[in-house]
Design an enzyme around this catalytic site. Structure first.
Site, PDB file in Angstrom:
ATOM      1  N   SER A 143      18.531  -0.227  -6.355  1.00  0.00           N
ATOM      2  CA  SER A 143      17.335   0.376  -6.969  1.00  0.00           C
ATOM      3  C   SER A 143      17.685   1.144  -8.223  1.00  0.00           C
ATOM      4  CB  SER A 143      16.701   1.385  -6.001  1.00  0.00           C
ATOM      5  OG  SER A 143      16.301   0.761  -4.817  1.00  0.00           O
ATOM      6  N   HIS A 164      16.502  -7.326  -8.370  1.00  0.00           N
ATOM      7  CA  HIS A 164      15.847  -6.173  -7.761  1.00  0.00           C
ATOM      8  C   HIS A 164      14.492  -6.572  -7.181  1.00  0.00           C
ATOM      9  CE1 HIS A 164      13.722  -2.066  -8.097  1.00  0.00           C
ATOM     10  NE2 HIS A 164      14.463  -2.080  -7.004  1.00  0.00           N
ATOM     11  N   GLU A 176      12.865  -8.251 -10.418  1.00  0.00           N
ATOM     12  CA  GLU A 176      13.487  -7.872 -11.697  1.00  0.00           C
ATOM     13  C   GLU A 176      14.855  -8.530 -11.768  1.00  0.00           C
ATOM     14  OE1 GLU A 176      13.313  -3.573 -11.390  1.00  0.00           O
ATOM     15  OE2 GLU A 176      11.650  -3.485 -12.803  1.00  0.00           O
ATOM     16  N   ASN A 214      11.397   1.227 -11.527  1.00  0.00           N
ATOM     17  CA  ASN A 214      11.904   2.503 -11.001  1.00  0.00           C
ATOM     18  C   ASN A 214      12.093   3.563 -12.079  1.00  0.00           C
ATOM     19  OD1 ASN A 214      11.804   1.481  -8.490  1.00  0.00           O
ATOM     20  ND2 ASN A 214      14.013   1.285  -8.197  1.00  0.00           N
TER      21      ASN A 214
HETATM   22  C1  LIG Z   1      10.819  11.723  -1.762  1.00  0.00           C
HETATM   23  C2  LIG Z   1      10.403  10.860  -2.946  1.00  0.00           C
HETATM   24  C3  LIG Z   1      10.839  11.463  -4.200  1.00  0.00           C
HETATM   25  C4  LIG Z   1      12.231  11.089  -4.577  1.00  0.00           C
HETATM   26  C5  LIG Z   1      12.245  10.634  -5.968  1.00  0.00           C
HETATM   27  C6  LIG Z   1      12.960   9.381  -6.220  1.00  0.00           C
HETATM   28  C7  LIG Z   1      12.838   8.373  -5.098  1.00  0.00           C
HETATM   29  C8  LIG Z   1      13.052   6.977  -5.498  1.00  0.00           C
HETATM   30  C9  LIG Z   1      11.737   6.288  -5.622  1.00  0.00           C
HETATM   31  C10 LIG Z   1      11.874   4.859  -5.991  1.00  0.00           C
HETATM   32  C11 LIG Z   1      12.156   3.974  -4.785  1.00  0.00           C
HETATM   33  C12 LIG Z   1      12.407   2.610  -5.308  1.00  0.00           C
HETATM   34  C13 LIG Z   1      12.505   1.592  -4.208  1.00  0.00           C
HETATM   35  C14 LIG Z   1      12.711   0.211  -4.780  1.00  0.00           C
HETATM   36  O1  LIG Z   1      13.843   0.129  -5.591  1.00  0.00           O
HETATM   37  C15 LIG Z   1      11.513  -0.343  -5.538  1.00  0.00           C
HETATM   38  C16 LIG Z   1      10.380  -0.598  -4.604  1.00  0.00           C
HETATM   39  O2  LIG Z   1      10.391  -1.388  -3.688  1.00  0.00           O
HETATM   40  S1  LIG Z   1       9.055   0.454  -4.885  1.00  0.00           S
HETATM   41  C17 LIG Z   1       7.921  -0.020  -3.639  1.00  0.00           C
HETATM   42  C18 LIG Z   1       7.035  -1.163  -4.100  1.00  0.00           C
HETATM   43  N1  LIG Z   1       6.060  -1.440  -3.063  1.00  0.00           N
HETATM   44  C19 LIG Z   1       4.856  -0.849  -3.025  1.00  0.00           C
HETATM   45  O3  LIG Z   1       4.460  -0.139  -3.905  1.00  0.00           O
HETATM   46  C20 LIG Z   1       4.051  -1.140  -1.791  1.00  0.00           C
HETATM   47  C21 LIG Z   1       2.642  -0.637  -1.951  1.00  0.00           C
HETATM   48  N2  LIG Z   1       1.941  -0.887  -0.702  1.00  0.00           N
HETATM   49  C22 LIG Z   1       1.323  -2.082  -0.440  1.00  0.00           C
HETATM   50  O4  LIG Z   1       1.359  -3.032  -1.181  1.00  0.00           O
HETATM   51  C23 LIG Z   1       0.569  -2.156   0.873  1.00  0.00           C
HETATM   52  O5  LIG Z   1       0.326  -0.836   1.330  1.00  0.00           O
HETATM   53  C24 LIG Z   1       1.363  -2.933   1.988  1.00  0.00           C
HETATM   54  C25 LIG Z   1       2.723  -2.329   2.186  1.00  0.00           C
HETATM   55  C26 LIG Z   1       1.447  -4.398   1.613  1.00  0.00           C
HETATM   56  C27 LIG Z   1       0.587  -2.804   3.293  1.00  0.00           C
HETATM   57  O6  LIG Z   1      -0.729  -3.260   3.012  1.00  0.00           O
HETATM   58  P1  LIG Z   1      -1.926  -2.667   3.859  1.00  0.00           P
HETATM   59  O7  LIG Z   1      -3.177  -3.357   3.442  1.00  0.00           O
HETATM   60  O8  LIG Z   1      -1.865  -1.189   3.737  1.00  0.00           O
HETATM   61  O9  LIG Z   1      -1.593  -3.009   5.342  1.00  0.00           O
HETATM   62  P2  LIG Z   1      -1.417  -4.410   6.086  1.00  0.00           P
HETATM   63  O10 LIG Z   1      -0.362  -4.123   7.095  1.00  0.00           O
HETATM   64  O11 LIG Z   1      -2.737  -4.937   6.524  1.00  0.00           O
HETATM   65  O12 LIG Z   1      -0.771  -5.468   5.073  1.00  0.00           O
HETATM   66  C28 LIG Z   1      -1.573  -6.098   4.082  1.00  0.00           C
HETATM   67  C29 LIG Z   1      -1.235  -7.534   4.038  1.00  0.00           C
HETATM   68  O13 LIG Z   1       0.132  -7.740   3.744  1.00  0.00           O
HETATM   69  C30 LIG Z   1       0.766  -8.427   4.807  1.00  0.00           C
HETATM   70  N3  LIG Z   1       2.037  -7.768   5.089  1.00  0.00           N
HETATM   71  C31 LIG Z   1       2.275  -6.437   5.060  1.00  0.00           C
HETATM   72  N4  LIG Z   1       3.552  -6.201   5.342  1.00  0.00           N
HETATM   73  C32 LIG Z   1       4.135  -7.417   5.591  1.00  0.00           C
HETATM   74  C33 LIG Z   1       5.431  -7.845   5.946  1.00  0.00           C
HETATM   75  N5  LIG Z   1       6.431  -6.970   6.096  1.00  0.00           N
HETATM   76  N6  LIG Z   1       5.654  -9.173   6.109  1.00  0.00           N
HETATM   77  C34 LIG Z   1       4.666 -10.057   5.940  1.00  0.00           C
HETATM   78  N7  LIG Z   1       3.387  -9.742   5.611  1.00  0.00           N
HETATM   79  C35 LIG Z   1       3.152  -8.427   5.441  1.00  0.00           C
HETATM   80  C36 LIG Z   1      -0.128  -8.321   6.004  1.00  0.00           C
HETATM   81  O14 LIG Z   1      -0.023  -9.496   6.763  1.00  0.00           O
HETATM   82  C37 LIG Z   1      -1.480  -8.177   5.401  1.00  0.00           C
HETATM   83  O15 LIG Z   1      -1.990  -9.466   5.135  1.00  0.00           O
HETATM   84  P3  LIG Z   1      -3.522  -9.752   5.422  1.00  0.00           P
HETATM   85  O16 LIG Z   1      -3.501 -10.081   6.880  1.00  0.00           O
HETATM   86  O17 LIG Z   1      -4.253  -8.457   5.129  1.00  0.00           O
HETATM   87  O18 LIG Z   1      -3.861 -10.865   4.525  1.00  0.00           O
HETATM   88  N1  LIG Z   2      13.982   0.504   0.569  1.00  0.00           N
HETATM   89  C1  LIG Z   2      13.390   0.031  -0.500  1.00  0.00           C
HETATM   90  O1  LIG Z   2      12.158   0.171  -0.687  1.00  0.00           O
HETATM   91  C2  LIG Z   2      14.217  -0.695  -1.537  1.00  0.00           C
HETATM   92  C3  LIG Z   2      13.569  -1.502  -2.491  1.00  0.00           C
HETATM   93  C4  LIG Z   2      14.344  -2.191  -3.438  1.00  0.00           C
HETATM   94  C5  LIG Z   2      15.721  -2.070  -3.439  1.00  0.00           C
HETATM   95  N2  LIG Z   2      16.314  -1.286  -2.496  1.00  0.00           N
HETATM   96  C6  LIG Z   2      17.795  -1.250  -2.483  1.00  0.00           C
HETATM   97  O2  LIG Z   2      18.245  -2.187  -1.503  1.00  0.00           O
HETATM   98  C7  LIG Z   2      19.446  -1.700  -0.871  1.00  0.00           C
HETATM   99  C8  LIG Z   2      19.216  -1.610   0.623  1.00  0.00           C
HETATM  100  O3  LIG Z   2      18.138  -0.758   0.849  1.00  0.00           O
HETATM  101  P1  LIG Z   2      17.367  -0.828   2.258  1.00  0.00           P
HETATM  102  O4  LIG Z   2      16.153   0.023   2.115  1.00  0.00           O
HETATM  103  O5  LIG Z   2      17.228  -2.232   2.698  1.00  0.00           O
HETATM  104  O6  LIG Z   2      18.426  -0.084   3.206  1.00  0.00           O
HETATM  105  P2  LIG Z   2      18.580  -0.191   4.797  1.00  0.00           P
HETATM  106  O7  LIG Z   2      19.297   1.035   5.202  1.00  0.00           O
HETATM  107  O8  LIG Z   2      17.295  -0.549   5.422  1.00  0.00           O
HETATM  108  O9  LIG Z   2      19.534  -1.457   4.961  1.00  0.00           O
HETATM  109  C9  LIG Z   2      20.869  -1.424   4.536  1.00  0.00           C
HETATM  110  C10 LIG Z   2      21.635  -2.275   5.538  1.00  0.00           C
HETATM  111  O10 LIG Z   2      22.940  -2.511   5.026  1.00  0.00           O
HETATM  112  C11 LIG Z   2      23.831  -2.542   6.124  1.00  0.00           C
HETATM  113  N3  LIG Z   2      25.172  -2.334   5.590  1.00  0.00           N
HETATM  114  C12 LIG Z   2      25.683  -1.214   5.053  1.00  0.00           C
HETATM  115  N4  LIG Z   2      26.947  -1.443   4.647  1.00  0.00           N
HETATM  116  C13 LIG Z   2      27.225  -2.744   4.907  1.00  0.00           C
HETATM  117  C14 LIG Z   2      28.340  -3.591   4.723  1.00  0.00           C
HETATM  118  N5  LIG Z   2      29.460  -3.123   4.174  1.00  0.00           N
HETATM  119  N6  LIG Z   2      28.251  -4.878   5.107  1.00  0.00           N
HETATM  120  C15 LIG Z   2      27.121  -5.354   5.668  1.00  0.00           C
HETATM  121  N7  LIG Z   2      26.006  -4.606   5.885  1.00  0.00           N
HETATM  122  C16 LIG Z   2      26.073  -3.322   5.507  1.00  0.00           C
HETATM  123  C17 LIG Z   2      23.338  -1.445   7.035  1.00  0.00           C
HETATM  124  O11 LIG Z   2      23.788  -1.678   8.360  1.00  0.00           O
HETATM  125  C18 LIG Z   2      21.823  -1.582   6.895  1.00  0.00           C
HETATM  126  O12 LIG Z   2      21.268  -2.387   7.904  1.00  0.00           O
HETATM  127  C19 LIG Z   2      19.769  -0.385  -1.551  1.00  0.00           C
HETATM  128  O13 LIG Z   2      20.662  -0.640  -2.603  1.00  0.00           O
HETATM  129  C20 LIG Z   2      18.410   0.057  -2.093  1.00  0.00           C
HETATM  130  O14 LIG Z   2      18.524   0.891  -3.240  1.00  0.00           O
HETATM  131  C21 LIG Z   2      15.620  -0.598  -1.540  1.00  0.00           C
END
Ligand SMILES: CCCCCCCCCCCCC[C@H](O)CC(=O)SCCNC(=O)CCNC(=O)[C@H](O)C(C)(C)COP(=O)(O)OP(=O)(O)OC[C@H]1O[C@@H](n2cnc3c(N)ncnc32)[C@H](O)[C@@H]1OP(=O)(O)O
Ligand SMILES: NC(=O)c1ccc[n+]([C@@H]2O[C@H](COP(=O)([O-])OP(=O)(O)OC[C@H]3O[C@@H](n4cnc5c(N)ncnc54)[C@H](O)[C@@H]3O)[C@@H](O)[C@H]2O)c1
Length: 309
Positions: A143, A164, A176, A214
């Protein structure tokens, strides 16, 4: 093309035949790795998930199966038997291992989704750089870490990039694709073809902190927590505000819980270390407290909100 439309194109091997990447190894079967493995297998690729132990692999398998059933219910609503076939055939393309060196020989792509820790990612890639076939591409789903820094321990810098994904991977269409200055055009083209084959919309960006999403999301989510810490508004109202006021599907605080605070805290602390002068990345006491109390969000049943049934 959405992930689902890739499936509805009778997930033949046609898309796999066109993309040079056919055999994918996903290291880490957690939140992200399980989703990446699922969407790769759904679109006809052979996938091996590597984890630390069988117990985690069993959990990974269960979570992929449940997610596939949600997809099948939607895509094959009128044809449940086809839905069952889709789930079983997709699962048949996923194998698991606890020994990465065993599986890399047959990998076209090794993609890590392990813990957000540079030293652990370095250890992983160093362990296979000399034994994986010369053609094998390495990628990271990090991330917040620099792809170039992760790749620095590998000789194959021309075959190293960032991939990503976004959480939940089966639903979020974006991927990405992050190039370093040393990523070759051939590697880039193969990854872009694979991204299309798995039904993702790929964007490309330079290897800069946070890539595109991000870089914008981390400050937003960190500021939401500072708002909370100042008592400006409740978690719920902050989330409602961003859903209704900015059209976000999830508010920043529920999203942070969804991402997982082991990850959010690693990201924030990593950027604070890298950019100590930027107040946007100053540590958050409320986040550190959650991590210390192992309240990692949805994954442990409690974060800023409680998810216990
Ligand atoms: C403490 C914080 C501060 C610290 C600061 C810094 C922190 C770092 C922050 C950055 C983190 C970065 C992480 C990463 O690198 C980047 C990312 O991933 S960012 C996250 C991006 N994602 C989102 O923004 C998700 C937004 N949410 C949604 O899109 C929806 O809420 C949801 C998750 C899809 C859920 O939808 P809902 O309508 O709420 O609920 P449902 O459960 O009904 O789902 C809708 C629809 O989708 C299908 N579905 C949901 N989940 C799954 C799954 N896992 N597998 C398969 N299908 C799934 C579900 O079937 C539903 O379908 P439908 O039946 O409605 O057609
Ligand atoms: N959580 C998010 O929303 C998100 C979204 C995008 C990218 N990411 C990135 O993806 C990566 C994983 O995040 P996550 O949320 O899936 O974490 P997670 O904790 O759910 O999963 C990480 C997994 O890696 C396994 N693991 C750790 N060390 C290992 C090794 N040496 N060999 C094999 N398996 C090992 C752990 O057992 C664990 O199951 C991180 O780099 C995170 O920044 C996270």
């Amino acid at each position: 093309m959405s992930c689902l439309s890739v499936i509805s194109r009778n997930f033949s091997t046609s898309s796999v035949a066109r993309a040079a990447i056919k055999n994918v190894t996903v290291v880490g079967g957690g939140l992200m790795g399980s989703g990446i493995a699922q969407v790769s297998a759904q679109s006809g690729h052979n996938v091996t998930i590597v984890e630390l132990n069988q117990e985690v692999l069993d959990k990974t398998h269960k979570s992929i199966q449940q997610s596939l059933q949600r997809v099948a219910k939607k895509v094959y609503k009128e044809k449940p038997q086809e839905g069952e076939n889709f789930v079983s055939e997709t699962l048949s393309r996923i194998s698991t291992s606890t020994n990465l060196t065993d599986v890399v020989q047959s990998s076209d792509l090794v993609l890590e989704a392990i813990v957000e820790n540079l030293a652990i990612k370095h250890k992983l890639f160093k362990s296979i750089d000399d034994i994986a076939p010369a053609k094998t591409i390495f990628a990271s789903n990090t991330s917040s870490l620099s792809i170039g820094e992760i790749a620095s321990v590998c000789k194959r810098k021309d075959k190293f990039a960032g991939l990503h994904f976004f959480n939940p991977v089966p639903v979020m269409k974006l991927l990405e694709v992050v190039k370093t200055p040393e990523t070759s055009d051939e590697t880039y083209e193969k990854l872009m073809a694979w991204a299309k084959a798995i039904g993702k919309t790929a964007i490309t960006c330079k290897d800069t902190p946070g890539f595109v999403v991000n870089r914008l999301l981390v400050p937003l989510m960190a500021e939401a927590i500072r708002m909370l810490e100042r008592g400006d508004a409740s978690p719920k109202d902050i989330d409602i505000a961003m859903k209704l006021g900015a059209g976000h599907p999830m508010g920043p605080i529920e999203l942070a819980d969804y991402v997982g605070h082991d990850t959010t805290n690693s990201i924030l602390n990593g950027w604070h270390d890298k950019f100590p002068e930027n107040p946007l990345f100053n540590p958050l006491s409320s986040l550190q407290k959650l991590v210390d109390e192992k309240k990692l969000g949805v994954k442990t049943g409690e974060g800023f909100y409680s998810y216990k049934k």
